[in-house]
Motif scaffolding. Sequence first.
Motif, mmCIF file in Angstrom:
data_model
loop_
_atom_site.group_PDB
_atom_site.id
_atom_site.type_symbol
_atom_site.label_atom_id
_atom_site.label_comp_id
_atom_site.label_asym_id
_atom_site.label_seq_id
_atom_site.Cartn_x
_atom_site.Cartn_y
_atom_site.Cartn_z
ATOM 1 N N PHE A 116 -21.855 -117.443 36.762
ATOM 2 C CA PHE A 116 -21.518 -116.012 36.736
ATOM 3 C C PHE A 116 -21.910 -115.324 38.042
ATOM 4 C CE2 PHE A 116 -22.422 -111.562 35.943
ATOM 5 C CZ PHE A 116 -21.368 -111.136 35.143
ATOM 6 N N VAL A 117 -23.132 -115.502 38.453
ATOM 7 C CA VAL A 117 -23.622 -114.791 39.644
ATOM 8 C C VAL A 117 -22.971 -115.330 40.910
ATOM 9 C CG1 VAL A 117 -25.657 -114.307 41.048
ATOM 10 C CG2 VAL A 117 -25.785 -114.138 38.561
ATOM 11 N N ARG A 118 -22.922 -116.655 41.049
ATOM 12 C CA ARG A 118 -22.330 -117.226 42.253
ATOM 13 C C ARG A 118 -20.864 -116.808 42.404
ATOM 14 N NH1 ARG A 118 -19.214 -121.118 43.982
ATOM 15 N NH2 ARG A 118 -18.784 -121.882 41.874
ATOM 16 N N GLN A 119 -20.101 -116.872 41.312
ATOM 17 C CA GLN A 119 -18.701 -116.468 41.384
ATOM 18 C C GLN A 119 -18.561 -114.963 41.603
ATOM 19 O OE1 GLN A 119 -15.756 -118.116 38.695
ATOM 20 N NE2 GLN A 119 -17.197 -119.714 38.056
ATOM 21 N N GLY A 120 -19.488 -114.196 41.047
ATOM 22 C CA GLY A 120 -19.445 -112.754 41.272
ATOM 23 C C GLY A 120 -19.527 -112.405 42.748
ATOM 24 N N TYR A 121 -20.446 -113.078 43.458
ATOM 25 C CA TYR A 121 -20.559 -112.844 44.898
ATOM 26 C C TYR A 121 -19.368 -113.417 45.664
ATOM 27 C CZ TYR A 121 -25.433 -111.225 44.677
ATOM 28 O OH TYR A 121 -26.577 -110.501 44.439
ATOM 29 N N ALA A 122 -18.906 -114.594 45.240
ATOM 30 C CA ALA A 122 -17.847 -115.267 45.990
ATOM 31 C C ALA A 122 -16.492 -114.586 45.813
ATOM 32 C CB ALA A 122 -17.751 -116.730 45.554
ATOM 33 N N LEU A 123 -16.239 -114.028 44.625
ATOM 34 C CA LEU A 123 -14.919 -113.491 44.306
ATOM 35 C C LEU A 123 -14.861 -111.964 44.264
ATOM 36 C CD1 LEU A 123 -14.042 -115.995 41.433
ATOM 37 C CD2 LEU A 123 -13.378 -116.127 43.840
ATOM 38 N N GLY A 124 -16.009 -111.312 44.413
ATOM 39 C CA GLY A 124 -16.028 -109.854 44.347
ATOM 40 C C GLY A 124 -17.163 -109.278 45.176
ATOM 41 N N VAL A 125 -17.535 -108.058 44.850
ATOM 42 C CA VAL A 125 -18.663 -107.394 45.507
ATOM 43 C C VAL A 125 -19.672 -106.999 44.439
ATOM 44 C CG1 VAL A 125 -17.245 -106.553 47.413
ATOM 45 C CG2 VAL A 125 -17.565 -105.103 45.401
ATOM 46 N N PRO A 126 -20.973 -106.976 44.769
ATOM 47 C CA PRO A 126 -21.986 -106.595 43.788
ATOM 48 C C PRO A 126 -22.137 -105.083 43.710
ATOM 49 C CG PRO A 126 -23.045 -107.191 45.835
ATOM 50 C CD PRO A 126 -21.569 -107.401 46.051
ATOM 51 N N MET A 127 -22.974 -104.645 42.785
ATOM 52 C CA MET A 127 -23.289 -103.224 42.660
ATOM 53 C C MET A 127 -23.672 -102.646 44.020
ATOM 54 S SD MET A 127 -27.011 -103.527 40.715
ATOM 55 C CE MET A 127 -26.483 -104.685 39.453
ATOM 56 N N GLY A 128 -23.146 -101.464 44.293
ATOM 57 C CA GLY A 128 -23.386 -100.818 45.577
ATOM 58 C C GLY A 128 -22.342 -101.127 46.620
ATOM 59 N N VAL A 151 -19.910 -107.366 34.032
ATOM 60 C CA VAL A 151 -21.263 -106.841 33.856
ATOM 61 C C VAL A 151 -21.994 -107.705 32.833
ATOM 62 C CG1 VAL A 151 -20.391 -105.134 32.191
ATOM 63 C CG2 VAL A 151 -22.649 -104.825 33.214
ATOM 64 N N SER A 152 -23.224 -108.056 33.164
ATOM 65 C CA SER A 152 -24.058 -108.885 32.301
ATOM 66 C C SER A 152 -25.431 -108.236 32.176
ATOM 67 C CB SER A 152 -24.189 -110.295 32.889
ATOM 68 O OG SER A 152 -25.177 -111.040 32.213
ATOM 69 N N ALA A 153 -25.993 -108.253 30.971
ATOM 70 C CA ALA A 153 -27.320 -107.683 30.753
ATOM 71 C C ALA A 153 -28.131 -108.594 29.848
ATOM 72 C CB ALA A 153 -27.207 -106.292 30.128
ATOM 73 N N LEU A 154 -29.408 -108.775 30.195
ATOM 74 C CA LEU A 154 -30.364 -109.517 29.382
ATOM 75 C C LEU A 154 -31.449 -108.560 28.913
ATOM 76 C CD1 LEU A 154 -30.849 -112.713 31.597
ATOM 77 C CD2 LEU A 154 -29.272 -112.401 29.676
ATOM 78 N N ARG A 155 -31.836 -108.691 27.676
ATOM 79 C CA ARG A 155 -32.860 -107.824 27.084
ATOM 80 C C ARG A 155 -34.195 -107.959 27.804
ATOM 81 N NH1 ARG A 155 -34.919 -108.465 20.772
ATOM 82 N NH2 ARG A 155 -36.697 -107.016 20.895
ATOM 83 N N ASP A 156 -34.915 -106.859 27.903
ATOM 84 C CA ASP A 156 -36.294 -106.892 28.376
ATOM 85 C C ASP A 156 -37.094 -107.814 27.451
ATOM 86 O OD1 ASP A 156 -38.974 -106.416 28.943
ATOM 87 O OD2 ASP A 156 -38.851 -104.247 28.695
ATOM 88 N N PRO A 157 -37.750 -108.852 27.999
ATOM 89 C CA PRO A 157 -38.467 -109.782 27.128
ATOM 90 C C PRO A 157 -39.751 -109.206 26.542
ATOM 91 C CG PRO A 157 -38.809 -110.362 29.425
ATOM 92 C CD PRO A 157 -37.780 -109.270 29.412
ATOM 93 N N GLY A 158 -40.232 -108.050 27.052
ATOM 94 C CA GLY A 158 -41.485 -107.500 26.568
ATOM 95 C C GLY A 158 -42.657 -108.360 27.005
ATOM 96 N N GLY A 159 -43.813 -108.133 26.382
ATOM 97 C CA GLY A 159 -44.983 -108.942 26.702
ATOM 98 C C GLY A 159 -46.233 -108.113 26.838
#
Length: 221
Positions: A55-67, A81-89
């Motif tokens: 996901f990340v590698r193709q995102g950079y290779a085929l598009g532009v990141p946030m900003g 767009v991808s989001a991972l939950r805050d793991p807490g701790g």
Amino acid sequence: SPGGLAVLWAEQNTRESLFAAMRRREAYATSGTRPTVRFFGGAAIPANLCASPEFVRQGYALGVPMGGDLPRASGAPRFAVSALRDPGGVGESSEPLQRIQIIKGWVEGGVKKEKIYEVAGDANNGAGVDLSTCETSGPGAGSLCAVWEDPDYDPAEPAFWYARVLENPGCRWSHRQCLAAQVNCSAPDAVPAGFEDCCNTDYPKTIQERAWTSPIWHRPP
């Protein structure tokens, strides 16, 4: 909500890398929790990118990141767009993810406009908060991902898009303090000094923690 955070996508935790990330605006903010958010845009972003382990590698290779700025004359963009939950701790809890939105702003006929698109998750998932204990309930997600194409894209209009990630509702810090102080609003004379707003119905008792990314920009010639 106090304690907001700024997040930079930098190659290294060094002064040079951090300032380079700031200059290219590859950053997002949160209201205080720590979800991990990625956001890419471009005409070549594949519709099935969420299923890819790259996901990340193709995102950079085929598009532009946030900003970033979309290349001119590249065709209608897709946004991933991808989001991972805050793991807490360490005693800090976090709520599951509820949904992802993409917010578009553009200029049409000299007038500024804005629209919110729901792209992942469910705003009506039934998540709630027991205000007597601050216990939360209801379904949510550990991760969410979507690839979305703007149905109203106009290459002649200046525009921007950014992603917003919302967690399930939780107790606001002030309500936790009210519970810890055992404030009883049915006995107003017994409310401790400084805790009067615990009984103010206009005062929010819950909050949806969130993250929001730097925009991806379209600047027509």
